[in-house]
Design a protein around this motif. Structure first.
Motif, PDB file in Angstrom:
ATOM      1  N   PRO A 168       0.804  -1.223   0.000  1.00 49.92           N
ATOM      2  CA  PRO A 168       0.000   0.000   0.000  1.00 49.92           C
ATOM      3  C   PRO A 168       0.837   1.274   0.000  1.00 49.92           C
ATOM      4  CG  PRO A 168      -0.846  -1.581   1.597  1.00 49.92           C
ATOM      5  CD  PRO A 168       0.499  -2.086   1.149  1.00 49.92           C
ATOM      6  N   ALA A 169       2.030   1.241   0.619  1.00 50.58           N
ATOM      7  CA  ALA A 169       2.858   2.447   0.690  1.00 50.58           C
ATOM      8  C   ALA A 169       3.379   2.866  -0.674  1.00 50.58           C
ATOM      9  CB  ALA A 169       4.032   2.226   1.645  1.00 50.58           C
ATOM     10  N   ARG A 170       3.489   1.915  -1.587  1.00 48.37           N
ATOM     11  CA  ARG A 170       4.007   2.228  -2.916  1.00 48.37           C
ATOM     12  C   ARG A 170       3.015   1.932  -4.033  1.00 48.37           C
ATOM     13  NH1 ARG A 170       8.621   1.585  -0.055  1.00 48.37           N
ATOM     14  NH2 ARG A 170      10.340   2.930  -0.695  1.00 48.37           N
ATOM     15  N   HIS A 171       1.797   1.537  -3.636  1.00 51.17           N
ATOM     16  CA  HIS A 171       0.758   1.249  -4.634  1.00 51.17           C
ATOM     17  C   HIS A 171       1.284   0.254  -5.673  1.00 51.17           C
ATOM     18  CE1 HIS A 171      -3.045   2.128  -6.629  1.00 51.17           C
ATOM     19  NE2 HIS A 171      -2.396   2.145  -7.768  1.00 51.17           N
ATOM     20  N   GLN A 172       1.920  -0.799  -5.167  1.00 54.80           N
ATOM     21  CA  GLN A 172       2.499  -1.810  -6.049  1.00 54.80           C
ATOM     22  C   GLN A 172       1.876  -3.173  -5.765  1.00 54.80           C
ATOM     23  OE1 GLN A 172       6.716  -1.504  -5.324  1.00 54.80           O
ATOM     24  NE2 GLN A 172       6.965   0.250  -6.685  1.00 54.80           N
ATOM     25  N   VAL A 173       1.665  -3.932  -6.829  1.00 53.92           N
ATOM     26  CA  VAL A 173       1.075  -5.260  -6.723  1.00 53.92           C
ATOM     27  C   VAL A 173       1.899  -6.221  -7.565  1.00 53.92           C
ATOM     28  CG1 VAL A 173      -0.991  -6.672  -7.126  1.00 53.92           C
ATOM     29  CG2 VAL A 173      -1.232  -4.265  -6.470  1.00 53.92           C
ATOM     30  N   THR A 174       2.171  -7.406  -7.010  1.00 56.43           N
ATOM     31  CA  THR A 174       2.824  -8.446  -7.800  1.00 56.43           C
ATOM     32  C   THR A 174       2.067  -9.755  -7.618  1.00 56.43           C
ATOM     33  OG1 THR A 174       4.347  -9.080  -6.012  1.00 56.43           O
ATOM     34  CG2 THR A 174       5.114  -7.404  -7.582  1.00 56.43           C
ATOM     35  N   TRP A 175       2.141 -10.600  -8.631  1.00 56.42           N
ATOM     36  CA  TRP A 175       1.582 -11.944  -8.596  1.00 56.42           C
ATOM     37  C   TRP A 175       2.673 -12.905  -9.060  1.00 56.42           C
ATOM     38  CZ3 TRP A 175      -2.496 -14.363  -6.644  1.00 56.42           C
ATOM     39  CH2 TRP A 175      -2.813 -15.648  -7.105  1.00 56.42           C
ATOM     40  N   ASP A 176       3.056 -13.821  -8.190  1.00 59.74           N
ATOM     41  CA  ASP A 176       4.187 -14.697  -8.478  1.00 59.74           C
ATOM     42  C   ASP A 176       5.434 -13.891  -8.833  1.00 59.74           C
ATOM     43  OD1 ASP A 176       3.343 -17.225  -7.929  1.00 59.74           O
ATOM     44  OD2 ASP A 176       2.653 -17.666  -9.963  1.00 59.74           O
ATOM     45  N   GLY A 177       5.575 -12.730  -8.195  1.00 58.33           N
ATOM     46  CA  GLY A 177       6.728 -11.878  -8.439  1.00 58.33           C
ATOM     47  C   GLY A 177       6.634 -11.007  -9.665  1.00 58.33           C
ATOM     48  N   LYS A 178       5.546 -11.106 -10.420  1.00 56.95           N
ATOM     49  CA  LYS A 178       5.376 -10.310 -11.638  1.00 56.95           C
ATOM     50  C   LYS A 178       4.497  -9.108 -11.348  1.00 56.95           C
ATOM     51  CE  LYS A 178       5.587 -14.565 -14.379  1.00 56.95           C
ATOM     52  NZ  LYS A 178       4.798 -15.488 -15.246  1.00 56.95           N
ATOM     53  N   PRO A 179       4.903  -7.913 -11.773  1.00 60.49           N
ATOM     54  CA  PRO A 179       4.115  -6.712 -11.464  1.00 60.49           C
ATOM     55  C   PRO A 179       2.790  -6.685 -12.204  1.00 60.49           C
ATOM     56  CG  PRO A 179       5.921  -6.183 -12.953  1.00 60.49           C
ATOM     57  CD  PRO A 179       6.135  -7.605 -12.538  1.00 60.49           C
ATOM     58  N   VAL A 180       1.771  -6.173 -11.505  1.00 62.83           N
ATOM     59  CA  VAL A 180       0.439  -5.982 -12.079  1.00 62.83           C
ATOM     60  C   VAL A 180       0.053  -4.529 -11.827  1.00 62.83           C
ATOM     61  CG1 VAL A 180      -1.965  -6.733 -12.098  1.00 62.83           C
ATOM     62  CG2 VAL A 180      -0.151  -8.370 -11.527  1.00 62.83           C
TER      63      VAL A 180
END
Length: 256
Positions: A168-180
């Motif tokens: 949440p602090a960087r508004h970043q999401v990954t799935w299996d290490g891959k960015p979404v």
């Protein structure tokens, strides 16, 4: 020989806190009167503004030099606001507010379903517009404004659920290490489900998590956001199936 005299050290000056970064709002509207009025009002509130009267020119500028938030009119020549949003969403999760006329309600729903973060109906008050802008900017926590040191106790901890990681602090999401790449609204909907994996969240609960209390959206809008979330995750993992639909009840995240 006289001793060399060392002058007393000058008192240290009190450090002055760095001024907060000025946030930039892009305005896209073919009505120059609205552009001028809104731009002056936002500047008076401390924002920097950029104005565009053409959707095609705005798209290029928004991608090359993103602002903090953009406001689109819907009805514009050459490229209207809906087509501009669609093209933007292919490459960017920039927060977007639509300005719409009262006779454009179907466009409002479509715009939210396509990934807009909010809409405001014309005629509108400047105070309402500023309040909505500040609310979205507070929620967004965009990566470029997050502190580099994530060890501070007041920063939200990353959420890890199986193969999913949300920061949440960087508004970043990954799935299996891959960015979404997700919009602010999509992120908040996913976060609401991931915080309690396996627990069914009703559409109303997801609306409350993703929108301010004075924004009304219907069930179809939440359904559209869920479809977009699934599509984005399946782009990095064709077998993605961690968002379950419980017909008549709502949605649940099940990879926890």
């Amino acid at each position: 020989m006289a001793d060399a005299h060392t002058p007393p050290a000058a008192p240290a000056e009190a450090s002055t806190p760095a001024a907060p970064r000025q946030q930039t709002i892009a305005l896209v509207d073919d009505d120059r009167n609205i552009l001028t009025t809104v731009s002056i009002g936002l500047q008076a509130e401390g924002f920097a503004t950029r104005v565009y009267t053409d959707g095609e020119a705005a798209l290029k500028a928004l991608l090359e030099n993103p602002p903090d938030l953009a406001i689109f009119d819907i009805k514009m020549p050459r490229m209207d606001g809906l087509h501009l949003l669609k093209a933007l969403r292919e490459k960017s999760s920039l927060p977007v507010i639509f300005l719409t006329s009262r006779d454009e309600e179907p466009d409002e729903a479509l715009g939210l379903a396509m990934g807009a973060d909010d809409y405001i109906t014309k005629p509108f008050s400047q105070r309402l517009l500023v309040a909505r802008i500040r609310a979205i900017l507070r929620r967004s926590d965009l990566a470029r404004t997050a502190p580099e040191d994530t060890s501070h106790a007041d920063l939200p901890e990353p959420v890890v659920r199986g193969r999913l990681q949300l920061d949440p602090a960087r508004h970043q999401v990954t799935w299996d290490g891959k960015p979404v790449s997700l919009t602010v609204t999509e992120f908040l909907i996913l976060e609401a489900m991931a915080l309690r994996p396996g627990v069914v969240k009703s559409r109303n609960q997801l609306m409350d998590a993703a929108y301010s209390e004075d924004v009304y959206v219907d069930d179809r809008t939440i359904d559209s956001h869920i479809k977009r979330l699934r599509r984005k995750f399946r782009a990095v993992d064709p077998e993605f199936g961690a968002i379950d639909t419980l017909y008549g009840a709502g949605y649940a995240f099940t990879d926890g």
